[in-house]
Design a protein around this motif. Structure first.
Motif, PDB file in Angstrom:
ATOM      1  N   GLU A   1       7.872  15.994  10.870  1.00 15.05           N
ATOM      2  CA  GLU A   1       7.873  16.729   9.359  1.00 15.05           C
ATOM      3  C   GLU A   1       7.476  16.328   7.713  1.00 15.05           C
ATOM      4  O   GLU A   1       6.645  16.368   7.621  1.00 15.05           O
ATOM      5  CB  GLU A   1       8.037  17.697   9.561  1.00 15.05           C
ATOM      6  CG  GLU A   1       8.159  19.106   8.663  1.00 15.05           C
ATOM      7  CD  GLU A   1       6.775  19.832   8.278  1.00 15.05           C
ATOM      8  OE1 GLU A   1       6.444  20.860   7.696  1.00 15.05           O
ATOM      9  OE2 GLU A   1       6.341  19.919  10.005  1.00 15.05           O
ATOM     10  N   SER A   2       8.474  15.253   8.337  1.00 14.14           N
ATOM     11  CA  SER A   2       8.600  14.655   6.236  1.00 14.14           C
ATOM     12  C   SER A   2       7.177  13.296   6.594  1.00 14.14           C
ATOM     13  O   SER A   2       6.733  13.438   5.442  1.00 14.14           O
ATOM     14  CB  SER A   2       9.457  13.131   7.265  1.00 14.14           C
ATOM     15  OG  SER A   2       9.798  12.370   6.354  1.00 14.14           O
ATOM     16  N   ARG A   3       7.201  12.992   7.614  1.00 15.17           N
ATOM     17  CA  ARG A   3       5.082  12.240   7.639  1.00 15.17           C
ATOM     18  C   ARG A   3       4.166  13.554   7.467  1.00 15.17           C
ATOM     19  O   ARG A   3       3.670  12.393   6.034  1.00 15.17           O
ATOM     20  CB  ARG A   3       4.579  11.643   8.686  1.00 15.17           C
ATOM     21  CG  ARG A   3       5.615  10.630   9.163  1.00 15.17           C
ATOM     22  CD  ARG A   3       5.721  10.714  10.651  1.00 15.17           C
ATOM     23  NE  ARG A   3       4.135   9.750  11.480  1.00 15.17           N
ATOM     24  CZ  ARG A   3       3.429  10.042  11.698  1.00 15.17           C
ATOM     25  NH1 ARG A   3       3.082  10.703  12.168  1.00 15.17           N
ATOM     26  NH2 ARG A   3       2.670   9.127  12.374  1.00 15.17           N
ATOM     27  N   ARG A   4       4.179  14.626   7.318  1.00 12.70           N
ATOM     28  CA  ARG A   4       3.577  15.456   6.624  1.00 12.70           C
ATOM     29  C   ARG A   4       3.905  15.629   5.247  1.00 12.70           C
ATOM     30  O   ARG A   4       2.295  15.514   4.655  1.00 12.70           O
ATOM     31  CB  ARG A   4       2.737  16.981   7.786  1.00 12.70           C
ATOM     32  CG  ARG A   4       2.877  16.846   8.913  1.00 12.70           C
ATOM     33  CD  ARG A   4       3.104  18.078  10.179  1.00 12.70           C
ATOM     34  NE  ARG A   4       2.687  17.681  11.440  1.00 12.70           N
ATOM     35  CZ  ARG A   4       1.822  18.468  11.639  1.00 12.70           C
ATOM     36  NH1 ARG A   4       1.356  19.057  11.107  1.00 12.70           N
ATOM     37  NH2 ARG A   4       1.735  18.233  13.382  1.00 12.70           N
ATOM     38  N   GLU A   5       4.510  15.628   5.055  1.00 11.99           N
ATOM     39  CA  GLU A   5       5.381  16.551   3.675  1.00 11.99           C
ATOM     40  C   GLU A   5       5.423  15.261   2.556  1.00 11.99           C
ATOM     41  O   GLU A   5       4.485  15.493   1.690  1.00 11.99           O
ATOM     42  CB  GLU A   5       6.917  17.162   4.149  1.00 11.99           C
ATOM     43  CG  GLU A   5       6.888  18.375   4.182  1.00 11.99           C
ATOM     44  CD  GLU A   5       8.652  17.914   4.362  1.00 11.99           C
ATOM     45  OE1 GLU A   5       8.892  19.869   4.818  1.00 11.99           O
ATOM     46  OE2 GLU A   5       9.386  17.653   4.468  1.00 11.99           O
TER      47      GLU A   5
ATOM     48  N   THR B   1       4.275   0.181  -2.342  1.00  7.89           N
ATOM     49  CA  THR B   1       5.182   1.014  -2.261  1.00  7.89           C
ATOM     50  C   THR B   1       5.536   1.458  -1.045  1.00  7.89           C
ATOM     51  O   THR B   1       3.939   1.720  -0.243  1.00  7.89           O
ATOM     52  CB  THR B   1       5.477   1.676  -3.107  1.00  7.89           C
ATOM     53  OG1 THR B   1       5.787   1.006  -4.564  1.00  7.89           O
ATOM     54  CG2 THR B   1       6.288   2.841  -3.292  1.00  7.89           C
ATOM     55  N   GLY B   2       6.794   1.766  -0.413  1.00  9.95           N
ATOM     56  CA  GLY B   2       6.744   2.255   0.912  1.00  9.95           C
ATOM     57  C   GLY B   2       7.776   3.427   0.867  1.00  9.95           C
ATOM     58  O   GLY B   2       8.897   3.676   0.130  1.00  9.95           O
ATOM     59  N   ILE B   3       7.618   4.125   1.152  1.00  6.38           N
ATOM     60  CA  ILE B   3       8.554   5.671   1.207  1.00  6.38           C
ATOM     61  C   ILE B   3       9.008   6.170   3.081  1.00  6.38           C
ATOM     62  O   ILE B   3       8.144   6.427   3.212  1.00  6.38           O
ATOM     63  CB  ILE B   3       7.910   6.764   0.928  1.00  6.38           C
ATOM     64  CG1 ILE B   3       9.586   7.611   0.252  1.00  6.38           C
ATOM     65  CG2 ILE B   3       7.082   7.522   0.880  1.00  6.38           C
ATOM     66  CD1 ILE B   3       8.738   8.906  -0.936  1.00  6.38           C
ATOM     67  N   THR B   4      10.029   5.759   3.478  1.00  5.42           N
ATOM     68  CA  THR B   4      10.741   6.296   4.209  1.00  5.42           C
ATOM     69  C   THR B   4      10.723   8.478   5.130  1.00  5.42           C
ATOM     70  O   THR B   4      10.973   8.963   3.926  1.00  5.42           O
ATOM     71  CB  THR B   4      12.362   6.462   4.756  1.00  5.42           C
ATOM     72  OG1 THR B   4      12.484   4.811   4.135  1.00  5.42           O
ATOM     73  CG2 THR B   4      12.999   5.821   5.815  1.00  5.42           C
ATOM     74  N   THR B   5      10.120   8.034   5.889  1.00  2.58           N
ATOM     75  CA  THR B   5       9.785   9.493   6.271  1.00  2.58           C
ATOM     76  C   THR B   5      10.706  10.160   6.758  1.00  2.58           C
ATOM     77  O   THR B   5      11.076  10.675   8.302  1.00  2.58           O
ATOM     78  CB  THR B   5       8.368  10.132   6.909  1.00  2.58           C
ATOM     79  OG1 THR B   5       8.884   8.903   8.412  1.00  2.58           O
ATOM     80  CG2 THR B   5       7.475   8.732   6.685  1.00  2.58           C
ATOM     81  N   THR B   6      11.912  10.080   6.216  1.00  2.00           N
ATOM     82  CA  THR B   6      12.860  11.822   6.730  1.00  2.00           C
ATOM     83  C   THR B   6      13.620  12.084   6.150  1.00  2.00           C
ATOM     84  O   THR B   6      14.537  13.316   6.759  1.00  2.00           O
ATOM     85  CB  THR B   6      14.389  10.273   7.134  1.00  2.00           C
ATOM     86  OG1 THR B   6      14.456   9.091   5.776  1.00  2.00           O
ATOM     87  CG2 THR B   6      14.278   9.054   7.669  1.00  2.00           C
ATOM     88  N   GLY B   7      12.676  12.860   5.450  1.00  4.86           N
ATOM     89  CA  GLY B   7      13.304  13.774   4.841  1.00  4.86           C
ATOM     90  C   GLY B   7      12.252  14.325   3.716  1.00  4.86           C
ATOM     91  O   GLY B   7      10.823  13.889   3.483  1.00  4.86           O
TER      92      GLY B   7
END
Length: 345
Positions: free
Chosen positions: A68-72, A16-22
């Motif tokens: 920031e999205s990657r961190r969150e 599973t992947g989650i895009t780091t834009t938000g």
């Protein structure tokens, strides 16, 4: 022939992947993160979870937002209890074998297959609807060919199961198509054929305005908002004008939908009865806040700690990348040899 992955015959490999834009929101949590973390605890699964930061560049050219999205997102998964000893948790961009595999797959993928990709077709149709002289106006090669990058994400680890929504089934079919073509051209069983796992029981939440919760609609409820902000957002959820005491329908009600995603069976049954008895919207919103807040209170505190300790998070991600590359490197060596690369002696 043997493939690279040391995967037992009994285990399913879930990716599973989650895009780091938000910023992760309640919809992400109940629809993807919570079931993924539960799956990672299943002894019959090998779990691979990644931050899809390469995918983020397709639609976001704001470096600060991506970072920031990657961190969150990393802090969110860890705060919610992902067991990184059992699951492989990594940043996509930390595994260079994925981008190399993307090129190998690009060189066997038919352009006609990419022409049929839903995202590309939708962008072309939008240009045509605007009477643009160029149907490809504003369409990058990233958008056009991102199903190949997605195929590389999956095939790099020979994932057997990929949990997706129905709108993503096409991408799994494309990954299967490209895998079969590569196997045929280079005469080997390098890739397993992945299967889309459609989780019918997983909730899809609506947002503040009644549409599907999405950052695209700006209608999300961020998962780890402070208590006061969370209450304020829940109180903003759109409802009808029925007064307290008037019976209300649960069907199509965003408040009840979110309640159902967080409540147990008894709480759901009780709330159905209260809807029939005319619970007021203000009371329902307060009850919903208490329910959601009670479940995310402890993870929220841990999330705040992690956001203030990025050194620890970075170490976790580095270890995850090492584990991912331990799987990816042997397969990549086989693939290089298969296509004619490698040392002369």
């Amino acid at each position: 022939m043997d493939t690279t992955t040391t995967q037992s015959a009994e285990k399913r490999r879930v990716l599973t992947g989650i895009t780091t834009t938000g910023t992760p929101h309640l919809g992400n949590y109940v629809g993807a993160i919570r079931p993924a973390i539960e799956a990672s605890r299943d002894a019959n699964n090998e779990s691979f979870y990644f931050l899809a930061d390469l995918h983020a560049l397709i639609k976001c050219h704001e470096p600060q937002r991506v970072q920031e999205s990657r961190r969150e997102i990393a802090a969110t998964w860890l705060a919610l209890g992902l067991d990184t000893d059992n699951a492989v948790f990594y940043r996509q961009s930390d595994v260079p074998e994925i981008t190399e595999l993307t090129w190998l797959l690009t060189c066997v993928c038919a352009k006609g297959l990419m022409n049929r990709a839903h995202a590309y077709k939708a962008a072309v149709q939008e240009n045509e609807a605007d009477s643009s002289a160029d149907p490809d106006k504003g369409i990058t090669m990233g958008l056009f060919s991102y199903p190949i990058l997605m195929a590389a994400d999956i095939l790099m680890f020979n994932a057997t199961d990929v949990p997706v929504g129905r709108d993503q089934i096409q991408h799994i079919e494309m990954a299967r198509d490209v895998a079969q073509r590569f196997n045929h051209i280079y005469q080997g069983q390098f890739f397993k054929l992945p299967e889309a796992r459609i989780e019918e029981s997983v909730a899809v939440l609506n947002g503040l305005d009644g549409r599907k919760m999405s950052k695209s609609y700006n209608n999300t409820i961020p998962l780890f908002e402070p208590e006061k902000k969370l209450l304020k957002l829940i109180r903003k959820i759109k409802t009808n004008s029925l007064e307290p005491g008037e019976p209300k329908e649960t069907e199509g009600c965003t408040l009840f939908q979110i309640w159902q995603a967080f409540a147990d069976e008894g709480q759901v049954a009780d709330m159905r009865l209260r809807y029939e008895n005319g619970i007021g919207w203000g009371e329902m919103k307060n009850e919903l806040f208490e329910l959601v807040n009670s479940q995310i209170q402890a993870p929220r505190a841990r999330y705040v700690e992690l956001m203030n300790d990025m050194g620890y998070v970075e170490e976790v991600m580095k270890k995850g990348a090492e584990k991912a590359r331990d799987h990816a490197s042997p397969l990549m060596a086989q693939l290089r040899k298969a296509v004619g690369f490698g040392a002369f002696v």
